[in-house]
Design an enzyme around this catalytic site. Sequence first.
Site, mmCIF file in Angstrom:
data_model
loop_
_atom_site.group_PDB
_atom_site.id
_atom_site.type_symbol
_atom_site.label_atom_id
_atom_site.label_comp_id
_atom_site.label_asym_id
_atom_site.label_seq_id
_atom_site.Cartn_x
_atom_site.Cartn_y
_atom_site.Cartn_z
ATOM 1 C CG ASP A 150 -4.117 53.533 -10.898
ATOM 2 O OD1 ASP A 150 -5.225 53.216 -10.468
ATOM 3 O OD2 ASP A 150 -3.634 54.676 -10.759
ATOM 4 C CG ASP B 163 -5.175 51.887 -6.997
ATOM 5 O OD1 ASP B 163 -5.406 52.005 -5.781
ATOM 6 O OD2 ASP B 163 -6.055 52.057 -7.870
ATOM 7 C CE1 TYR C 246 -6.029 47.984 -9.669
ATOM 8 C CE2 TYR C 246 -3.714 48.537 -9.468
ATOM 9 C CZ TYR C 246 -5.000 48.887 -9.818
ATOM 10 O OH TYR C 246 -5.257 50.143 -10.301
ATOM 11 C CG HIS D 295 -5.643 56.801 -6.116
ATOM 12 N ND1 HIS D 295 -4.692 56.175 -6.901
ATOM 13 C CD2 HIS D 295 -6.793 56.090 -6.290
ATOM 14 C CE1 HIS D 295 -5.231 55.128 -7.500
ATOM 15 N NE2 HIS D 295 -6.501 55.048 -7.152
ATOM 16 C CG HIS E 211 -12.681 55.942 -11.361
ATOM 17 N ND1 HIS E 211 -13.344 55.119 -10.470
ATOM 18 C CD2 HIS E 211 -11.691 55.182 -11.921
ATOM 19 C CE1 HIS E 211 -12.781 53.924 -10.487
ATOM 20 N NE2 HIS E 211 -11.788 53.926 -11.357
ATOM 21 C CG HIS F 83 -7.127 51.738 -14.740
ATOM 22 N ND1 HIS F 83 -7.748 50.553 -14.420
ATOM 23 C CD2 HIS F 83 -6.695 52.252 -13.555
ATOM 24 C CE1 HIS F 83 -7.702 50.366 -13.111
ATOM 25 N NE2 HIS F 83 -7.065 51.381 -12.574
#
Length: 475
Positions: free
Chosen positions: A162, A189, A192, A312, A322, A351
């Site tokens: 990410d 990710d 972005y 992921h 999530h 994150h």
Amino acid sequence: MMNHLLILSVFLSSALFYGGDAGITSSFIRSEWPAIDIPLDHYVFKVPKGYNAPQQVHITQGDYDGKAVIVSWVTPDEPGSGKVHYGTVQGKYEFTAEGTYSNYTFYKYKSGFVHHCHVSGLEYDTKYYYKIESGESSREFWFVTPPHVHPDASYKFGIIGDMGQTFNSLSTLEHYMQSGAQAVLFLGDLSYADRYQYNDVGVRWDSWGRFVERSTAYQPWLWSAGNHEVDYMPYMGEVTPFKNYLQRYTTPYLASKSSNPLWYAVRRASAHIIVLSSYSPFVKYTPQWHWLSEELKRVDREKTPWLIVLMHVPIYNTNEAHFMEGESMRAAFEKWFVEHKVDVIFAGHVHAYERSYRISNVRYNVSSGDRFPVPDKSAPVYITVGDGGNQEGLAASFREPQPDYSAFREASYGHSTLEIKNRTHAIYHWNRNDDGKKVATDEFVLHNQYWGNNIRRRKLKKHYIKSVVANRIAN
């Protein structure tokens, strides 16, 4: 002294296995840089000098066993040469490989010419220099091949997820490059760019490629795809999933008999690495399900004792962000992970950082059995490293109370390293970006699941653990 005690505490909690001990939720709060992308005129996105000069250079493993690489780059104005010149002496290129190129459109954005060149027949544990040319413009880089596949081959992986292209992302990248790791396991990710619209989507894919080139041109990054690679934008007429990602970032999927570049496997040093796609069908009878079933049978722990899985979406996640999104993949694959004694599963998406104890929830069959995760010495350690620094910011809300299976969690940016020492032990670190400084925060010895079963090997591990702890306290 306090740092040594913290390391010892974390080490012992991991080494002795979880038996109801409470985990740690870090109280650290950082004042990170704003979660906004770096301006396009910043030096980190600098276009290389020269007309049509190759840019966005990146390499990944090109075969099953580490004797090949795929070199990829973009020429912005015209195709140029698709050749890679390479050799073992700087400035002397004995060999040449020729690749292919393509370009594509995304809305009204027209990409440069994306090149992929397969360089094979390499020697293990060797430094290669390579040159990419385009007319009068040329650029030179180097990479080092891994040691040959062997159960005691030592190797150090970086783990990043990410990432994005903010100043926090830059901090993560710069700290990773100081780690001494030899390859990156990337958890999805990337750019972005889907946070933008219309032509800016393609522009931000380009800028990210230049942003990470300082690392990706010199060592392989093993890619996995996340939700920000889907780029499903029907309002722009773009409905082909993963279009930008698959054009730019290739994988050696055919070498592992996969039918799709989004899921594949490689062997590198003493590790067998399996990459799964959280956003492709994976339920029973789908291509990914069939492939994983066969790939797990091909794993030879006598040759590659370390079995590592990348995905992921985390299967176990105690963050509000999530929460339970990985439940469907857990139901599909967790039993296999336990049966095959996977050592560790790395995921991104959330994150923040989190590490579990070895637990499983395979006893529950909807109508009976334990309905919650329980300790399981055959299960993987689950680690979420979705904290690369992207513009969506940190996921700071963890669910309370902290479940027993969660060993450590913190909402900070950072990266991890996994340093495989031999067939029995690896040293794991998670490094926090503390206001621009790299701080080792979570650290433990990971015991190999396969080689830990023999009594003699247990004695070897016990001796090794004492040596590691004594050395860390002494230093």
